[in-house]
Scaffold this motif. Structure first.
Motif, PDB file in Angstrom:
ATOM      1  N   TYR A 133       4.299  13.541   1.558  1.00 41.57           N
ATOM      2  CA  TYR A 133       4.612  12.611   2.653  1.00 41.57           C
ATOM      3  C   TYR A 133       5.296  11.358   2.092  1.00 41.57           C
ATOM      4  O   TYR A 133       6.319  10.902   2.607  1.00 41.57           O
ATOM      5  CB  TYR A 133       3.338  12.225   3.430  1.00 41.57           C
ATOM      6  N   THR A 134       4.712  10.820   1.039  1.00 40.22           N
ATOM      7  CA  THR A 134       5.292   9.623   0.421  1.00 40.22           C
ATOM      8  C   THR A 134       6.709   9.908  -0.067  1.00 40.22           C
ATOM      9  O   THR A 134       7.605   9.069   0.085  1.00 40.22           O
ATOM     10  CB  THR A 134       4.395   9.128  -0.737  1.00 40.22           C
ATOM     11  N   ALA A 135       6.925  11.107  -0.604  1.00 43.15           N
ATOM     12  CA  ALA A 135       8.272  11.491  -1.063  1.00 43.15           C
ATOM     13  C   ALA A 135       9.268  11.494   0.101  1.00 43.15           C
ATOM     14  O   ALA A 135      10.424  11.114  -0.072  1.00 43.15           O
ATOM     15  CB  ALA A 135       8.227  12.860  -1.742  1.00 43.15           C
ATOM     16  N   THR A 195       0.000   3.203  -8.247  1.00 48.97           N
ATOM     17  CA  THR A 195      -1.217   3.831  -8.784  1.00 48.97           C
ATOM     18  C   THR A 195      -1.627   5.038  -7.953  1.00 48.97           C
ATOM     19  O   THR A 195      -2.616   5.682  -8.257  1.00 48.97           O
ATOM     20  CB  THR A 195      -2.404   2.830  -8.829  1.00 48.97           C
ATOM     21  N   CYS A 196      -0.871   5.320  -6.881  1.00 44.82           N
ATOM     22  CA  CYS A 196      -1.235   6.444  -6.006  1.00 44.82           C
ATOM     23  C   CYS A 196      -0.223   7.576  -6.161  1.00 44.82           C
ATOM     24  O   CYS A 196      -0.318   8.369  -7.103  1.00 44.82           O
ATOM     25  CB  CYS A 196      -1.339   5.938  -4.571  1.00 44.82           C
ATOM     26  N   CYS A 197       0.741   7.658  -5.280  1.00 41.91           N
ATOM     27  CA  CYS A 197       1.637   8.828  -5.254  1.00 41.91           C
ATOM     28  C   CYS A 197       2.807   8.769  -6.234  1.00 41.91           C
ATOM     29  O   CYS A 197       3.328   9.818  -6.622  1.00 41.91           O
ATOM     30  CB  CYS A 197       2.175   9.027  -3.842  1.00 41.91           C
ATOM     31  N   LEU A 198       3.241   7.572  -6.603  1.00 41.26           N
ATOM     32  CA  LEU A 198       4.462   7.483  -7.419  1.00 41.26           C
ATOM     33  C   LEU A 198       4.382   8.236  -8.756  1.00 41.26           C
ATOM     34  O   LEU A 198       5.344   8.917  -9.129  1.00 41.26           O
ATOM     35  CB  LEU A 198       4.856   6.013  -7.639  1.00 41.26           C
ATOM     36  N   ASN A 207       0.834  -1.190   0.000  1.00 37.97           N
ATOM     37  CA  ASN A 207       0.000   0.000   0.000  1.00 37.97           C
ATOM     38  C   ASN A 207       0.876   1.249   0.000  1.00 37.97           C
ATOM     39  O   ASN A 207       1.969   1.256   0.532  1.00 37.97           O
ATOM     40  CB  ASN A 207      -0.901   0.021   1.231  1.00 37.97           C
ATOM     41  N   CYS A 208       0.335   2.290  -0.591  1.00 34.30           N
ATOM     42  CA  CYS A 208       1.063   3.554  -0.652  1.00 34.30           C
ATOM     43  C   CYS A 208       1.319   4.060   0.775  1.00 34.30           C
ATOM     44  O   CYS A 208       0.430   4.004   1.625  1.00 34.30           O
ATOM     45  CB  CYS A 208       0.248   4.564  -1.438  1.00 34.30           C
ATOM     46  N   PRO A 209       2.532   4.573   1.039  1.00 40.22           N
ATOM     47  CA  PRO A 209       2.839   5.098   2.380  1.00 40.22           C
ATOM     48  C   PRO A 209       1.851   6.169   2.860  1.00 40.22           C
ATOM     49  O   PRO A 209       1.688   6.378   4.063  1.00 40.22           O
ATOM     50  CB  PRO A 209       4.241   5.694   2.213  1.00 40.22           C
ATOM     51  N   CYS A 210       1.183   6.873   1.938  1.00 40.53           N
ATOM     52  CA  CYS A 210       0.283   7.962   2.333  1.00 40.53           C
ATOM     53  C   CYS A 210      -0.979   7.471   3.014  1.00 40.53           C
ATOM     54  O   CYS A 210      -1.761   8.275   3.522  1.00 40.53           O
ATOM     55  CB  CYS A 210      -0.061   8.841   1.138  1.00 40.53           C
ATOM     56  N   GLY A 211      -1.212   6.148   3.015  1.00 39.43           N
ATOM     57  CA  GLY A 211      -2.354   5.606   3.743  1.00 39.43           C
ATOM     58  C   GLY A 211      -3.628   5.515   2.927  1.00 39.43           C
ATOM     59  O   GLY A 211      -4.712   5.292   3.468  1.00 39.43           O
ATOM     60  N   SER A 212      -3.517   5.664   1.621  1.00 38.66           N
ATOM     61  CA  SER A 212      -4.713   5.690   0.763  1.00 38.66           C
ATOM     62  C   SER A 212      -5.338   4.314   0.536  1.00 38.66           C
ATOM     63  O   SER A 212      -6.445   4.210   0.046  1.00 38.66           O
ATOM     64  CB  SER A 212      -4.343   6.257  -0.599  1.00 38.66           C
ATOM     65  N   LEU A 213      -4.609   3.226   0.839  1.00 33.24           N
ATOM     66  CA  LEU A 213      -5.007   1.842   0.553  1.00 33.24           C
ATOM     67  C   LEU A 213      -4.885   1.485  -0.932  1.00 33.24           C
ATOM     68  O   LEU A 213      -5.272   0.414  -1.357  1.00 33.24           O
ATOM     69  CB  LEU A 213      -6.420   1.513   1.073  1.00 33.24           C
TER      70      LEU A 213
HETATM   71 ZN   LIG Z   1      -0.326   7.747  -1.960  1.00 30.56          ZN
END
Ligand SMILES: [Zn+2]
Length: 124
Positions: A37-39, A14-17, A3-9
């Protein structure tokens, strides 16, 4: 799949990258905050620097960002509240001595020439 570190599930890919790799435009201030945050968790200092508003950049440097990102162990992000231009969040991490810390901030963002930027924050 992690899961993305940002907590989005969602998955990181497919999220922050895509934002951090500059393959996709960041659509909202909340989205920028999450990807920043993910960065931090990825030590992506260039992204953090580039998404800081040009006028705020003189208060920071890529070196300082990288040092802060790398010396802490990032645990999780909680977005507490957000508006169109602000995000209130708590970021949990272990500092370089291994102590658990909570970073509580209300960040301000601006939209300039098609991109969202981090301006500054109020710390609680
Ligand atoms: Zn994310």
């Amino acid at each position: 799949m992690t899961n993305c570190p940002c907590g989005s599930l969602h998955s990181l890919e497919t999220c922050c990258l895509p934002y951090i790799n500059k393959e996709k435009q960041v659509p909202t201030a909340e989205c920028l905050m999450r990807s920043r945050y993910t960065a931090y968790t990825l030590h992506a200092a260039s992204y953090l620097f580039d998404t800081t508003a040009p006028l705020s950049r003189r208060f920071t440097s890529k070196k300082a960002i990288l040092a802060w990102a790398a010396q802490n162990t990032w645990v999780k992000l909680d977005v507490v509240d957000f508006t169109e231009t602000t995000v209130t969040f708590k970021a949990y991490y272990f500092d370089h001595k291994g102590y658990p810390q909570e970073h509580y901030e209300k960040s301000s963002f601006c939209f300039q020439e098609g991109c969202w930027f981090y301006v500054d924050g109020v710390f609680y």
